[in-house]
Write a protein that holds these residues in place. Structure first.
Motif: not given
Length: 170
Positions: A104-107, A112-118, A120-128, A147-148
Motif C-alpha cells: 500500500a501507498v499513502v500520498e 503545487g503537486s495536486e495533479t501528480k498526487d490526485l 497521476m499517482n493512483p493509476p501508476f501505483y495500481l498498475n504496478r 483499488r483496482l
C-alpha cells in the motif's frame, strides 16, 4: 521494454536533488521534480505513519512495515518516492532504491503537486501491483482510497482497512 536507470547516475542525481531542496522521481521514463514538502505535509504524513498497525481481524500475518520518503524502483525503471510505503516484510535493500513493491501507498497532497498526487499517482501505483493507494488532502479533509476495482471518496478522520491486513488512520 524495461528502462532501468544506471545506478551510478541515478544516485548522483538523487543526491544533487536532495542537496538543492528538490525531490526527484522518474515516472514512466519522465523526470518529475518537486520542492521538499511543507510542515503541514510532513506532520500529516508523520501522524498517519504512526497509526499504521496490523488489523486484529486479519490473518494475513503482514508486518505493516511503513517507511516515509523511501525510494522504490519498479520493474519498468520508474523510481517513486511515496510519502508512505507499506510493506508486509522488510525490503532487502539497505543503501539503494527498494525493488520490493509496496502493498500500500499513502500520498499526502501538497500545494503545487495536486495533479501528480490526485491524478497521476493512483493509476501508476495500481498498475504496478500496489493493492491500496490512499491519497489524503490535508487542505480539504478529503481522502481517496483507490483499488483496482475503483475509488472510494471519504472524509477525515477515518480508519481504513488495507487489503494486506493493515489498518491506517487518516
Amino acid at each position: 521494454m524495461s528502462r532501468l536507470v544506471d545506478p551510478t547516475l541515478l544516485k548522483q542525481a538523487l543526491v544533487e536533488a536532495d542537496e538543492n531542496g528538490y525531490r526527484l522521481e522518474l515516472m514512466n521514463g519522465v523526470g518529475i521534480w518537486e520542492v521538499q514538502p511543507a510542515k503541514r505535509h510532513i506532520s500529516t504524513a508523520k501522524r498517519i505513519e504512526k497509526s499504521i498497525r496490523p488489523d486484529p481481524e486479519s490473518s494475513s500475518g503482514c508486518g505493516c512495515i511503513a517507511y516515509q520518503d523511501l525510494y522504490v524502483q519498479f520493474s519498468d525503471g520508474s523510481l517513486k518516492r511515496p510519502d508512505i510505503a507499506i510493506f508486509c516484510r522488510e525490503p532487502d535493500e539497505e543503501d539503494e532504491a527498494v525493488t520490493l513493491v509496496p502493498e500500500a501507498v499513502v500520498e499526502v497532497v501538497s500545494r503545487g503537486s495536486e495533479t501528480k498526487d490526485l491524478e497521476m499517482n493512483p493509476p501508476f501505483y495500481l498498475n504496478r501491483g500496489v493493492k491500496d493507494v490512499v491519497v489524503v488532502d490535508p487542505y480539504t479533509g478529503q481522502v481517496y482510497h483507490h483499488r483496482l476495482e475503483g475509488v472510494r471518496r471519504l472524509n477525515t478522520p477515518i480508519e481504513i482497512r488495507l487489503e494486506c491486513g493493515c489498518l491506517v488512520n487518516v
